[in-house]
Design an enzyme around this catalytic site. Structure first.
Site, PDB file in Angstrom:
ATOM      1  N   HIS B 156       0.847  -1.203   0.000  1.00 16.16           N
ATOM      2  CA  HIS B 156       0.000   0.000   0.000  1.00 16.16           C
ATOM      3  C   HIS B 156       0.884   1.257   0.000  1.00 16.16           C
ATOM      4  O   HIS B 156       0.667   2.180  -0.775  1.00 16.16           O
ATOM      5  CB  HIS B 156      -0.912  -0.050   1.237  1.00 16.16           C
ATOM      6  CG  HIS B 156      -1.649   1.213   1.536  1.00 16.16           C
ATOM      7  ND1 HIS B 156      -2.982   1.383   1.253  1.00 16.16           N
ATOM      8  CD2 HIS B 156      -1.238   2.376   2.111  1.00 16.16           C
ATOM      9  CE1 HIS B 156      -3.355   2.594   1.630  1.00 16.16           C
ATOM     10  NE2 HIS B 156      -2.321   3.217   2.168  1.00 16.16           N
ATOM     11  N   GLU B 157       1.894   1.255   0.868  1.00 16.10           N
ATOM     12  CA  GLU B 157       2.770   2.427   0.962  1.00 16.10           C
ATOM     13  C   GLU B 157       3.599   2.605  -0.310  1.00 16.10           C
ATOM     14  O   GLU B 157       3.828   3.724  -0.761  1.00 16.10           O
ATOM     15  CB  GLU B 157       3.692   2.314   2.183  1.00 16.10           C
ATOM     16  CG  GLU B 157       2.966   2.214   3.525  1.00 16.10           C
ATOM     17  CD  GLU B 157       2.032   3.379   3.792  1.00 16.10           C
ATOM     18  OE1 GLU B 157       2.189   4.440   3.165  1.00 16.10           O
ATOM     19  OE2 GLU B 157       1.112   3.224   4.619  1.00 16.10           O
ATOM     20  N   HIS B 160       1.694   4.389  -2.859  1.00 19.48           N
ATOM     21  CA  HIS B 160       1.697   5.836  -2.628  1.00 19.48           C
ATOM     22  C   HIS B 160       2.959   6.468  -3.215  1.00 19.48           C
ATOM     23  O   HIS B 160       2.911   7.551  -3.780  1.00 19.48           O
ATOM     24  CB  HIS B 160       1.680   6.135  -1.128  1.00 19.48           C
ATOM     25  CG  HIS B 160       0.305   6.157  -0.521  1.00 19.48           C
ATOM     26  ND1 HIS B 160      -0.755   6.780  -1.109  1.00 19.48           N
ATOM     27  CD2 HIS B 160      -0.170   5.637   0.638  1.00 19.48           C
ATOM     28  CE1 HIS B 160      -1.825   6.650  -0.340  1.00 19.48           C
ATOM     29  NE2 HIS B 160      -1.498   5.950   0.723  1.00 19.48           N
ATOM     30  N   GLU B 238      -6.482   7.028  -0.589  1.00 12.48           N
ATOM     31  CA  GLU B 238      -6.354   5.783   0.166  1.00 12.48           C
ATOM     32  C   GLU B 238      -6.961   4.594  -0.586  1.00 12.48           C
ATOM     33  O   GLU B 238      -6.374   3.521  -0.650  1.00 12.48           O
ATOM     34  CB  GLU B 238      -7.000   5.916   1.543  1.00 12.48           C
ATOM     35  CG  GLU B 238      -6.263   6.855   2.487  1.00 12.48           C
ATOM     36  CD  GLU B 238      -4.788   6.516   2.631  1.00 12.48           C
ATOM     37  OE1 GLU B 238      -4.455   5.333   2.789  1.00 12.48           O
ATOM     38  OE2 GLU B 238      -3.960   7.433   2.575  1.00 12.48           O
TER      39      GLU B 238
END
Lengths: 185, 324
Positions: B156-157, B160, B238
């Site tokens: 997930h990071e 980003h 998100e």
């Protein structure tokens, strides 16, 4: 007037040739780079295996066959040449390691050992990296191959003699056979 | 299956948004400086008075935007007391390995892996470039998640970082701090020098007083508006990072599990302050508002409701298992 149009068109075509050629070269380098990523991880795995085998073989006297299969598969993989051959032999090695790790699960003494725990983590991680690097390599290689095949960039590709990149893949039937081993402990 | 998200469009959008934020920041500073010039320093164009405060403010804004861009993740790292991973520690080494795995899968250089000593599970990514980015997680996260879930969080990071969300967020984090500081400074300036207002030309008429009031309200509201902007920006991203992260690991359920675990250890993450909240995977302040729906929650929460995120991930998992 006619001459101006002629030069304009010639200029545009030259520009297109340059852009297409550079695009192909850039993709080719990305493919090579992707392959290097896989290669680094494969080497790392080859280095890790003897360590793991040495630290578990004392406890696992009765699993000689499993250990031998790993060692054998490793030496086979070391001698692999070319993408397709490497893919095939490394897959055999992956399966052998998977079986070994599954067997280790049955030895609480081994699982509790810090050394073995660390080696398994390293091997698991390397295994994952190989998987992800393979995915990345195949994606970029496919893009490279498609660009060589579609019109009009195929003209440039065949003129400058670009070759299709081999995919790093295992036949689907074999992938299905692979026992699913939970490496995430 | 749906069309995969176009990473290049997202990158372009984030790059434009980053520039816009920097521009707005500089304009805000300029207006603030202009206000100081007009209301307190007696700036009267016909008398050829030099707009000292305006130019100074623009200079400060440009310089601090440049510094915050160059500095990348450093301010966030030191503000949260994050430490580089200790590879002699088994779990931290595992986290380091996972970071490298996910970087390979996304085709990025490996981000720095940092650990924050805090029992509350949380994670964030920061940095202004794909090559100076870091991923930081709390020790609580390291203890509570298994390998698969940790991988999902790191993926997930990484997403980003890949689509430049972190660049936008890190710049916003730095500039929101700057705006809050400056607004505070301007307010104080007003109380100390309110007498001088009468001297200036604009201070006399009703229009001048009105302008002064508008300027003051803007100064007071600026940090709040900046904060809302930051949250608005982060909330939208998100869902996208959840989806692209799950695409990297091909395991949406692991992220759903991780989100559940993080969410239900409800205590606030003490080491992460207000200014960096929008960087985190789950709101570190434990604001219940995030889980409500409706217009107020839409404006003031930095993260979408976790329940919604989890159900989106479950849906994704279902799509993976159903043959096309």
């Amino acid at each position: 007037m006619g001459l101006t149009i002629f030069f304009a068109i010639a200029g545009l075509i030259t520009l297109w040739v340059i852009i297409t050629y550079n695009g192909l070269i850039s993709l080719k380098n990305q493919v090579l780079n992707g392959w290097k990523q896989i290669d680094v991880q494969l080497k790392r795995r080859h280095d890790l295996i003897p360590n793991l085998v040495n630290s578990v073989k004392g406890e696992m006297k009765f699993e000689k066959e499993t250990l031998e299969k790993v060692i054998q598969a490793r030496s086979q993989a070391l001698g692999a040449t070319g993408v397709a051959d490497t893919a095939k032999k490394e897959d055999v090695l992956s399966n052998a390691i998977g079986k070994l790790l599954a067997v280790v699960e049955n030895y609480p003494n081994l699982k509790a050992s810090d050394n073995v725990k660390q080696l398994i983590e390293e091997l698991t991680s390397t295994e994952n990296k190989i998987g992800f690097a393979r995915q990345f390599y195949n994606d970029i290689a496919t893009k490279f191959n498609i660009k060589q095949q579609v019109f009009p960039s195929n003209i440039i590709a065949s003129f400058f003699n670009f070759k299709n990149a081999e995919l790093f893949e295992i036949t689907v039937a074999k992938e299905r056979e692979t026992p699913s081993v939970d490496l995430n402990t | 299956m749906e069309m995969p998200l176009n990473i290049y469009e997202q990158q372009g959008k984030n790059t434009r948004a980053t520039w816009l934020v920097i521009l707005v920041f500089i304009i805000f500073f300029a207006l603030l400086g202009l206000g100081l010039d007009v209301f307190f320093l007696g700036f009267n164009p016909p008398d050829n008075y030099f707009p000292f405060a305006t130019l100074f403010a623009i200079g400060v804004a440009g310089f601090s935007a440049y510094i915050s861009y160059k500095d990348g993740a450093n301010p966030v790292i030191s503000a949260t007391y994050a430490q580089p991973v200790d590879i002699s520690n088994f779990k931290e080494k595992q986290f380091d390995n996972i970071t490298e795995e996910m970087a390979i899968s996304a085709g990025l250089p490996k981000p720095g892996a940092y650990v924050i000593a805090d029992p509350d599970p949380n994670a964030f990514a920061a940095g202004t470039d794909q090559s100076n980015s870091v991923i930081a997680i709390t020790t609580g996260l390291l203890d509570k998640l298994n390998r698969e879930e940790l991988q999902a969080v790191v993926a997930h990071e990484i997403s980003h970082i890949k689509n430049y969300d972190t660049r936008l967020m890190t710049v916003i984090a730095a500039l929101v701090g700057g705006i809050a500081l400056l607004s505070e400074w301007a307010k104080r300036g007003f109380w100390f020098s309110s007498k001088s207002v009468r001297k200036s030309k604009f201070g006399k008429g009703g229009a001048g007083a009105l302008l002064l009031i508008i300027w003051l309200v803007a100064v007071i509201l600026a940090p709040i508006i900046a904060q809302i902007l930051a949250m608005l920006v982060s909330r939208k991203r998100e869902f996208l990072a959840d989806a692209s992260g799950a695409e990297l690991t091909r395991n949406p359920l692991a992220l759903a599990e991780a989100l559940k675990k993080i969410e239900f250890s409800a205590e606030p993450t003490r080491s992460i302050s207000y200014g960096t909240a929008h960087l985190c995977i789950i709101d570190p302040l434990g604001r219940r508002l995030n889980n409500k729906e409706g217009i107020v929650a839409e404006i003031f929460s930095s993260h979408p409701p976790v329940v919604k995120r989890i159900s989106a991930l479950r849906e994704m998992a279902y799509r993976y298992t159903v043959p096309k």
